[in-house]
Structures are given as C-alpha cells and as structure tokens.
Design a protein around this motif. Structure first.
Motif, PDB file in Angstrom:
ATOM      1  N   VAL A 103     -11.334 -72.032 -17.799  1.00  0.00           N
ATOM      2  CA  VAL A 103      -9.946 -71.154 -18.189  1.00  0.00           C
ATOM      3  C   VAL A 103      -9.488 -72.193 -19.304  1.00  0.00           C
ATOM      4  O   VAL A 103      -8.716 -71.614 -20.121  1.00  0.00           O
ATOM      5  CB  VAL A 103      -9.021 -71.150 -17.094  1.00  0.00           C
ATOM      6  N   SER A 104      -9.464 -73.436 -19.191  1.00  0.00           N
ATOM      7  CA  SER A 104      -8.964 -74.466 -20.189  1.00  0.00           C
ATOM      8  C   SER A 104      -9.510 -73.846 -21.760  1.00  0.00           C
ATOM      9  O   SER A 104      -8.638 -74.133 -22.736  1.00  0.00           O
ATOM     10  CB  SER A 104      -9.141 -75.724 -20.073  1.00  0.00           C
ATOM     11  N   THR A 105     -10.848 -73.735 -21.569  1.00  0.00           N
ATOM     12  CA  THR A 105     -11.354 -73.073 -22.998  1.00  0.00           C
ATOM     13  C   THR A 105     -11.074 -71.759 -23.588  1.00  0.00           C
ATOM     14  O   THR A 105     -10.646 -71.750 -24.519  1.00  0.00           O
ATOM     15  CB  THR A 105     -12.972 -73.151 -22.719  1.00  0.00           C
ATOM     16  N   ALA A 106     -10.675 -71.057 -22.536  1.00  0.00           N
ATOM     17  CA  ALA A 106     -10.393 -69.662 -22.800  1.00  0.00           C
ATOM     18  C   ALA A 106      -8.814 -69.749 -23.524  1.00  0.00           C
ATOM     19  O   ALA A 106      -8.461 -69.178 -24.389  1.00  0.00           O
ATOM     20  CB  ALA A 106     -10.208 -68.488 -21.739  1.00  0.00           C
ATOM     21  N   VAL A 107      -7.900 -70.620 -22.883  1.00  0.00           N
ATOM     22  CA  VAL A 107      -6.616 -70.908 -23.289  1.00  0.00           C
ATOM     23  C   VAL A 107      -6.432 -71.526 -24.748  1.00  0.00           C
ATOM     24  O   VAL A 107      -5.963 -71.146 -25.477  1.00  0.00           O
ATOM     25  CB  VAL A 107      -5.821 -71.953 -22.126  1.00  0.00           C
ATOM     26  N   ARG A 108      -7.358 -72.313 -25.185  1.00  0.00           N
ATOM     27  CA  ARG A 108      -7.565 -73.005 -26.292  1.00  0.00           C
ATOM     28  C   ARG A 108      -7.808 -71.843 -27.318  1.00  0.00           C
ATOM     29  O   ARG A 108      -7.475 -71.625 -28.534  1.00  0.00           O
ATOM     30  CB  ARG A 108      -8.663 -74.134 -26.464  1.00  0.00           C
ATOM     31  N   TYR A 109      -8.734 -71.041 -27.003  1.00  0.00           N
ATOM     32  CA  TYR A 109      -9.228 -69.932 -27.721  1.00  0.00           C
ATOM     33  C   TYR A 109      -7.990 -68.913 -28.069  1.00  0.00           C
ATOM     34  O   TYR A 109      -7.877 -68.248 -29.371  1.00  0.00           O
ATOM     35  CB  TYR A 109     -10.433 -69.028 -27.563  1.00  0.00           C
ATOM     36  N   LEU A 110      -7.278 -68.529 -27.075  1.00  0.00           N
ATOM     37  CA  LEU A 110      -5.989 -67.831 -27.377  1.00  0.00           C
ATOM     38  C   LEU A 110      -5.076 -68.282 -28.188  1.00  0.00           C
ATOM     39  O   LEU A 110      -4.510 -68.015 -29.273  1.00  0.00           O
ATOM     40  CB  LEU A 110      -5.412 -67.786 -26.016  1.00  0.00           C
ATOM     41  N   TYR A 111      -4.839 -69.624 -27.932  1.00  0.00           N
ATOM     42  CA  TYR A 111      -4.028 -70.459 -29.114  1.00  0.00           C
ATOM     43  C   TYR A 111      -4.379 -70.258 -30.416  1.00  0.00           C
ATOM     44  O   TYR A 111      -3.748 -70.203 -31.527  1.00  0.00           O
ATOM     45  CB  TYR A 111      -3.807 -71.795 -28.597  1.00  0.00           C
ATOM     46  N   GLU A 112      -5.696 -70.623 -30.699  1.00  0.00           N
ATOM     47  CA  GLU A 112      -6.423 -70.377 -32.018  1.00  0.00           C
ATOM     48  C   GLU A 112      -6.138 -69.092 -32.691  1.00  0.00           C
ATOM     49  O   GLU A 112      -6.221 -68.900 -33.668  1.00  0.00           O
ATOM     50  CB  GLU A 112      -7.962 -70.804 -32.024  1.00  0.00           C
ATOM     51  N   ALA A 113      -6.298 -67.964 -31.811  1.00  0.00           N
ATOM     52  CA  ALA A 113      -6.255 -66.551 -32.151  1.00  0.00           C
ATOM     53  C   ALA A 113      -4.690 -66.300 -32.299  1.00  0.00           C
ATOM     54  O   ALA A 113      -4.442 -65.119 -32.491  1.00  0.00           O
ATOM     55  CB  ALA A 113      -6.746 -65.699 -31.173  1.00  0.00           C
ATOM     56  N   GLY A 114      -3.562 -66.952 -32.280  1.00  0.00           N
ATOM     57  CA  GLY A 114      -2.365 -66.885 -32.165  1.00  0.00           C
ATOM     58  C   GLY A 114      -1.868 -65.968 -31.181  1.00  0.00           C
ATOM     59  O   GLY A 114      -0.567 -65.728 -31.203  1.00  0.00           O
ATOM     60  N   GLU A 115      -2.119 -66.105 -30.011  1.00  0.00           N
ATOM     61  CA  GLU A 115      -1.852 -65.514 -29.001  1.00  0.00           C
ATOM     62  C   GLU A 115      -1.190 -66.485 -27.982  1.00  0.00           C
ATOM     63  O   GLU A 115      -1.530 -66.849 -26.793  1.00  0.00           O
ATOM     64  CB  GLU A 115      -2.786 -64.623 -28.154  1.00  0.00           C
ATOM     65  N   ASP A 116      -0.054 -66.983 -28.728  1.00  0.00           N
ATOM     66  CA  ASP A 116       0.536 -68.283 -27.781  1.00  0.00           C
ATOM     67  C   ASP A 116       1.315 -67.613 -26.550  1.00  0.00           C
ATOM     68  O   ASP A 116       1.234 -68.635 -25.663  1.00  0.00           O
ATOM     69  CB  ASP A 116       1.647 -68.843 -28.904  1.00  0.00           C
ATOM     70  N   SER A 117       1.952 -66.756 -26.602  1.00  0.00           N
ATOM     71  CA  SER A 117       2.561 -66.054 -25.346  1.00  0.00           C
ATOM     72  C   SER A 117       1.612 -66.088 -24.362  1.00  0.00           C
ATOM     73  O   SER A 117       1.520 -66.593 -23.066  1.00  0.00           O
ATOM     74  CB  SER A 117       3.180 -64.893 -25.625  1.00  0.00           C
ATOM     75  N   LYS A 118       0.456 -65.238 -24.533  1.00  0.00           N
ATOM     76  CA  LYS A 118      -0.534 -65.160 -23.464  1.00  0.00           C
ATOM     77  C   LYS A 118      -1.190 -66.369 -23.002  1.00  0.00           C
ATOM     78  O   LYS A 118      -1.396 -66.789 -21.710  1.00  0.00           O
ATOM     79  CB  LYS A 118      -1.596 -64.259 -23.955  1.00  0.00           C
ATOM     80  N   ALA A 119      -1.571 -67.360 -24.147  1.00  0.00           N
ATOM     81  CA  ALA A 119      -2.001 -68.513 -23.801  1.00  0.00           C
ATOM     82  C   ALA A 119      -0.989 -69.483 -22.702  1.00  0.00           C
ATOM     83  O   ALA A 119      -1.710 -69.930 -21.955  1.00  0.00           O
ATOM     84  CB  ALA A 119      -2.294 -69.301 -24.868  1.00  0.00           C
ATOM     85  N   GLY A 120       0.125 -69.481 -22.961  1.00  0.00           N
ATOM     86  CA  GLY A 120       1.009 -70.286 -22.429  1.00  0.00           C
ATOM     87  C   GLY A 120       1.229 -69.807 -21.070  1.00  0.00           C
ATOM     88  O   GLY A 120       1.489 -70.408 -19.951  1.00  0.00           O
ATOM     89  N   ARG A 121       1.315 -68.558 -20.788  1.00  0.00           N
ATOM     90  CA  ARG A 121       1.200 -67.781 -19.295  1.00  0.00           C
ATOM     91  C   ARG A 121      -0.041 -68.503 -18.326  1.00  0.00           C
ATOM     92  O   ARG A 121       0.176 -68.821 -17.251  1.00  0.00           O
ATOM     93  CB  ARG A 121       1.510 -66.357 -19.354  1.00  0.00           C
ATOM     94  N   ILE A 122      -1.057 -68.196 -19.046  1.00  0.00           N
ATOM     95  CA  ILE A 122      -2.329 -68.780 -18.319  1.00  0.00           C
ATOM     96  C   ILE A 122      -2.397 -70.194 -17.943  1.00  0.00           C
ATOM     97  O   ILE A 122      -2.489 -70.635 -17.165  1.00  0.00           O
ATOM     98  CB  ILE A 122      -3.689 -68.411 -18.973  1.00  0.00           C
ATOM     99  N   GLU A 123      -1.869 -70.914 -18.957  1.00  0.00           N
ATOM    100  CA  GLU A 123      -1.750 -72.343 -18.975  1.00  0.00           C
ATOM    101  C   GLU A 123      -0.771 -72.757 -17.723  1.00  0.00           C
ATOM    102  O   GLU A 123      -1.226 -73.800 -17.121  1.00  0.00           O
ATOM    103  CB  GLU A 123      -1.285 -73.022 -20.220  1.00  0.00           C
ATOM    104  N   ARG A 124       0.416 -72.183 -17.632  1.00  0.00           N
ATOM    105  CA  ARG A 124       1.310 -72.442 -16.766  1.00  0.00           C
ATOM    106  C   ARG A 124       0.822 -72.199 -15.406  1.00  0.00           C
ATOM    107  O   ARG A 124       0.900 -72.743 -14.425  1.00  0.00           O
ATOM    108  CB  ARG A 124       2.500 -71.942 -16.967  1.00  0.00           C
ATOM    109  N   GLY A 125       0.161 -71.000 -15.450  1.00  0.00           N
ATOM    110  CA  GLY A 125      -0.650 -70.471 -14.110  1.00  0.00           C
ATOM    111  C   GLY A 125      -1.888 -71.536 -13.585  1.00  0.00           C
ATOM    112  O   GLY A 125      -1.970 -72.005 -12.419  1.00  0.00           O
ATOM    113  N   LEU A 126      -2.471 -72.033 -14.492  1.00  0.00           N
ATOM    114  CA  LEU A 126      -3.444 -73.068 -14.387  1.00  0.00           C
ATOM    115  C   LEU A 126      -3.156 -74.397 -13.673  1.00  0.00           C
ATOM    116  O   LEU A 126      -3.516 -74.937 -12.876  1.00  0.00           O
ATOM    117  CB  LEU A 126      -4.268 -73.272 -15.676  1.00  0.00           C
TER     118      LEU A 126
END
Length: 328
Positions: free
Chosen positions: A302-325
């Motif tokens: 999940v942490s790897t997926a969050v990093r990929y989302l940040y790199e793809a510019g999907e900060d909002s989605k990455a933030g929600r997943i990270e908070r849930g994690l």
C-alpha cells in the motif's frame, strides 16, 4: 480414480535403499507411504510427483560403511577368501550362524560361498547376499545390535502415531537438517547433535532415551520418543521457520488443486491438516508470526501504491489512502 503408476529403479547397494527416480502419476495418495525411507518431505509434489535422487542428509554412513541399515553385508564389500557369518535361510534373530567363506563371484543378489562347518562343510553354493550377516569375527557385535534394534522397535511401537510421525517429518525438513522422517531416527552423530542443539535441548539425543544406541558402524539409532522431543523443541525455538515451511506447502498445494487434474493436491491438504495443526501447536504461537508478516507485506504494498500516486500527481487520492493506512 486413475490407477497409480510407479516407476522406481532402486539402488540396492547403499546403506539406505531408496528410489533414484520415482514418478507417481494421477495418484490420490499420501506420498509418505509411496516413498519409502526416509525421503518424505523436501520433494517437489507436482501433477506428477517426482522424487529427486537426493540422499537423506545425516541418515547414512559415508564411504567405507560395511553394512546396510538392516545390518547385513553389501555385496561390494565382500572380500574373496574372508570368512563370514551366514544366517541359514528361514532362521531368525538370535539363532546360530554358519561359518562360510566367500569364494566369489557375486552376481546380482547372489554370491558364491563355501561352508566351513556343520553338515554342509566344504560344500560350495550360491546364496542370497542378504543371508551374509557380517564378518565372522564381528558376529557378537552383530547380535548385540540386533537385540538393541528389537528393543528400540518395541519402544517405538508403543508411542508411534501416523499424525505425529508426519508432524515430526515436517519439522525435520523445515530445519534443513534432514529430508524427512519415517518411524525411526537413524542418523550420524553430527547432524543429530546440531539439530538437537538448535532446539535448545540439553544433553545429547543419544543419552535421551535408554532405548537409543550407537551401532558398531557409528550410526545413532534414536527412538520415536527422542525424535518427538527434538521436533517439539525445534518448532518452539524457531516457529517462524517452521510456519514458513508449512505455509509454503499449503499455499502451493491449494493453488495446484484448482488446476486441471490437480484435485489430489487438495486431498493432500486435508490429509496433512492434523499434522500441520500439531506442528503449529508445538510452535506455541501458531499463526501470530505469519499474520504479522502478512500485515507488514500488505502495508509495504500500500505504501508503494501511495508513492506511485504522489508521483503521478494524484495527491488527493494518495492522501486519502495514506490517512487510511495510518488509521486517521
């Protein structure tokens, strides 16, 4: 159910006779019963169950051993002109031997001897190699080993249980010291003491049970009770390694069972379930370590997926997943 087809050329000259290549096709069976001593675990169970020509580590004497696991001579070790103790056909343990000289040759399972005493004195005859027990001068030691083996077998019969036997086999294989276990623990001293020590057991396995003994060739013959004690201790001392081994087989067999023609793999899972449960009970914390490892693996993914989302510019989605994690 399709019939079992077995191709098993045997090497009948070694201290432990075992298949050099065994193939069991489309079989609904427990490989423990199909394999013979003492290769049990540590094999590749596929659609066709194949046993590699891997000798059991720590279970045989090295080069120079003069007798097989049942105490009898090997034909390659017979020396022309030497006198041997011959066991008359049909006689049993403890009965008198006949003195015979090996005059050669030895062909297949037969060898040519000359009787040196008794009613058949000076008669030359072909006899089965297995009837030659030992060198004539070692017959007292041979009989002593036979008596000890009988005492050990009697002690093992009182305790033996198929589920416990399979559990011991799983632990021994997980340790990396052995390729399995089948009813008795015949081993060289070094492997046995190392396995014993890794389990944190005090003393030596040879001294653990009055029925244990060292034969005239230096091999340790250890009881089912000692094997059980060592397996329980090792499972408790290294539960992570043991559980890793069990989960590896369970996951593989579960996946293979869904493949065409692979239903026997699920049958094996059911047959091994009691022994695997017993091993996990010995491990004290049956599934705790495995569960923690799986959670850590998923968190890493999940942490790897969050990093990929940040790199793809999907900060909002990455933030929600990270908070849930992190439970926020």
């Amino acid at each position: 159910m399709d019939p079992i087809v077995v191709a098993a050329p045997f090497d009948d000259t070694g201290p432990f006779q075992h298949p050099t290549n065994l193939v069991v096709r489309n079989a609904d069976l427990d490989p423990v019963r199909a394999m013979g001593p003492p290769l049990i675990h540590g094999i590749r169970r596929e659609m066709d169950l194949r046993i590699a020509p891997r000798p059991p580590r720590g279970a045989v004497l090295g080069k120079g051993a003069l007798f097989q696991h049942d105490g009898t001579m090997r034909k390659d070790d017979l020396i022309k002109g030497r006198k041997y103790a011959l066991r008359p056909k049909g006689s049993g343990p403890g009965e008198p031997f006949i003195k015979a000289t090996f005059i050669g040759p030895a062909r297949g399972r037969q060898c040519r001897i000359r009787y040196e005493d008794g009613e058949l004195e000076d008669l030359e005859e072909w006899v089965h190699t297995r009837l030659i027990a030992c060198v004539w001068g070692e017959r007292k030691f041979f009989l002593r080993d036979e008596e000890r083996a009988a005492r050990l077998a009697k002690a093992d019969a009182e305790l033996w249980d198929p589920v416990t036997e399979e559990a011991i086999s799983a632990v021994m294989t997980a340790s990396g010291e052995y390729t399995g276990f089948l009813r008795r623990w015949d081993t060289d001293p070094v492997s046995a003491e190392r396995y014993w020590a890794r389990g944190g057991v005090e003393g030596t396995p040879l001294e653990d049970d009055p029925a244990n003994y060292q034969d005239r060739g230096g091999v340790w013959h250890l009881s089912f009770r000692s094997a059980l004690k060592a397996a329980r201790a090792f499972a408790a001392a290294d539960p992570e390694m043991v559980d890793l081994y069990l989960r590896g087989w369970e996951e593989e067999l579960k996946a293979e069972g869904f493949e065409p023609g692979g239903r026997h793999s699920h049958d094996l899972l059911r047959k091994w379930a009691p022994s695997h449960a017993l091993v996990r009970a010995w491990s004290q914390v049956p599934r705790g370590v495995a569960a923690e490892m799986e959670i850590e693996r998923l968190r890493a993914l999940v942490s790897t997926a969050v990093r990929y989302l940040y790199e793809a510019g999907e900060d909002s989605k990455a933030g929600r997943i990270e908070r849930g994690l992190h439970g926020r």
